[in-house]
Design an enzyme around this catalytic site. Sequence first.
Site, PDB file in Angstrom:
ATOM      1  N   ASP A 295       0.866  -1.170   0.000  1.00 15.35           N
ATOM      2  CA  ASP A 295       0.000   0.000   0.000  1.00 15.35           C
ATOM      3  C   ASP A 295       0.912   1.233   0.000  1.00 15.35           C
ATOM      4  O   ASP A 295       2.132   1.125   0.160  1.00 15.35           O
ATOM      5  CB  ASP A 295      -0.985  -0.013   1.169  1.00 15.35           C
TER       6      ASP A 295
HETATM    7  C1  BGC Z   1      -4.986   3.325   0.090  1.00 10.07           C
HETATM    8  C2  BGC Z   1      -5.196   2.292  -0.989  1.00 10.07           C
HETATM    9  C3  BGC Z   1      -5.084   2.934  -2.342  1.00 10.07           C
HETATM   10  C4  BGC Z   1      -3.750   3.605  -2.457  1.00 10.07           C
HETATM   11  C5  BGC Z   1      -3.513   4.260  -3.808  1.00 10.07           C
HETATM   12  C6  BGC Z   1      -3.722   4.119  -0.142  1.00 10.07           C
HETATM   13  O1  BGC Z   1      -3.622   5.184   0.736  1.00 10.07           O
HETATM   14  O2  BGC Z   1      -4.960   2.689   1.341  1.00 10.07           O
HETATM   15  O3  BGC Z   1      -6.463   1.687  -0.829  1.00 10.07           O
HETATM   16  O4  BGC Z   1      -5.275   1.987  -3.345  1.00 10.07           O
HETATM   17  O5  BGC Z   1      -3.650   4.588  -1.464  1.00 10.07           O
HETATM   18  O6  BGC Z   1      -4.295   5.351  -3.992  1.00 10.07           O
END
Ligand code: BGC
Length: 754
Positions: A295
């Site tokens: 993530d």
């Molecule tokens: C979130 C994810 C997301 C990623 C990209 C993160 O902060 O937890 O769910 O896909 O950002 O935007």
Amino acid sequence: MKRLHFHILATLIVMVLSYQVNAQTDYSYKNKSLPIETRVQDLLGRMTLEEKAGQLNQLNGGVLTGPQAANDPGQQGKLKLLRDGKIGSFLNVVGAAETKAVQKIAIEESRLGIPLLFAYDVIHGFKTVFPIPLAEACSWEPAMAEKASGIAANEAAAAGLHWTFAPMMDLTRDPRWGRVMEGSGEDPLINSVFAAARVRGFQGNFDNHHVMACVKHFAAYGQPEGGKEYNTVDMSRYSFWNTYSPSYHAAVDAGAATVMNSFNVFDGIPATANKFLNTDVLRNRWGFKGFLVSDWASYGELITHGVAADAAEAALKGILAGSQMDMESSAVVNNLPQLIKDGKVPQSLLDDAVSKILYWKFKLGLFDDPYKYSDEKREAATMLTPASLETARDAARKSMVLLKNDKNTLPLSKNTKNVLVAGFFADSQEDALDFWCGKGEAKDVVTYRNGIANKLPKATINYAQGYEASGKTNGKLLVDLKKKARGADVIVAVIGITGKHAGEARSLADITPPEGQMEMLRALKASGKPFVVVVHAARPMVLTEVEKLAPAILNAWIGGTAMGNGAADVLFGDYNPSAKTVISFPVSVGQIPVYYNAYSTGRPHEDGHDGPNDFWVSRYRDIPNSPLYPFGYGMSYTSFEYGDLKLSAAEMTASQTVTATVSVKNTGSREGEEIVQLYLRDLVGTYSRPVKELKGFEKINLKPSESKTVTFTIDSKMLSYFDFDGNTLLEPGKFQVFVGGNSRDVKTADLRLK
Ligand code: BGC
């Protein structure tokens, strides 16, 4: 003669040699006719260590071309990395023209011309916004979510995207958590079927009308303590296996190409560095073949979690645990080559990760046509088509849960002459969009006010704001409301929470309607006029006080681009509501977490048993144990009567099945849909078992007076569960079978597993 022989032999040798040379050339990764695996291996053999680590590097792109980017050292720095072969994927580079331009740099200006993967969060729609996923799940119609995901994928793919970071399937029991909107509620089966449906919808057959899906967030991100975003997760392995893991597993089984780490710790170790999750479970047990992405910055956050001293150690721990692509932290690209040179990380781990990423680039056809997703003409023709908007409207009305309807207040008559639409959210396009609305635009949203106006073109539709945008009481607005209420035949009052408070980093400690909204409802009640309440919120709110005031409540969630039309269909009876909530509505914030599938306790309390002998039991002394609206609950404009539950046998062996049948009759005067639900309870096990678990459901349509028999087949898989280590247990003994229209009001029968 000898000479001739020699000549022939020489010619043959030359032929064989030149054939081999040709064959070798043919063995290049550029040769379309070779199997993907062969092409991957060839390319891998040509890459430097740095280029390999580069494939594991994903950066937030934004706009990388054009005059502004040209003068932005940050953006130019990213393009330099790209030219140096140090970027494998961008997120947030969107649009046919932009993706094409950036891809061109990767193809023409990097040494090996390896195409990029463009990723984006397409959660519940790209341009056509569908209801929030939590709402869609309340339809209990996975086929509809699959269709909606397919439309979202088609729009996203036309904008140059290859990959969505969805579906999210973090089971949660806490509506304070902002991301409750992205999942499918509190039940493992519902989360699993919707996860699989969305994976199918997004990915299709991997052509350029679809996008790769991403199973997220692995794992257990949905249970942060106190519902507070990014907080500690601490759960037993028993709960993990039985409650939280099934939805991820279902999505992996549905063929999801990628999986994303979660931010949280699991058993004290952050998911990105968690070998149990990423290797033991995901790879070894579930056989996941795709690639894993971290993530946002979660490699780097191993430092703030306190399990790595620096970025090099973060990369080391993540890679050794089985994590692969690094989103945004650059820990991997900057450190992995040295870690391999130092012998700290086996080269095979890197090669395996790169092979998997390259595999998907080949599989999508990007080596053969890097621009196949980036088509400006198609992009312009694909967005917000009438057919997509119609599906969005259908999804919206099928997601809205009718919570209360005294004396058939709803549906409202289409002959109504004067409607007052009240409440700030009734008329706000901006507050209908949430953090995860893709490229959806407020201007395209049909508000509740406009939806009602569309429905009743001849009526007078008045509007009163009722309360301040913040939810505060405003005397002037109340005076205006009361005045307008006097002239109305009926009032549709919208309360709730802005979409801006839905999604990541948007946890709320208080989810009761603010005072200004309650003041508005009290004023409407005092007016003596008939009124109904529409709740606009991306989470279940505490509606205890609203329930006391309002004759009818429609929980509209946040319904996307077509929400106003969908709501008007329900309010004015063109659609008979059928949705059932997939998450319990708490009586008060202090009751959270409240969910239907709780384990039996040693001292259970039954609602209503509040006598002197019911003291030393598991309960609060000031509120009931039951939620305001239980899991599986939702009303219709017609009524359904359930006959007795019949089992084909009272006993079964592990290899047998038993059918549970119930007849359901439409006893009202309208055609309607009912969601018939099957629950089981294992009465005695090695482990304490949940008091109820959803095991099946069927949505049926019944004309007035019509009856249908619904049959569920109970097999031993439904009677089994996981122990602490994830081994399947099937334990003989007594079970209870329940069938009903929600998790509370059920018919019961006994079953024994021999
Ligand atoms: C979130 C994810 C997301 C990623 C990209 C993160 O902060 O937890 O769910 O896909 O950002 O935007």
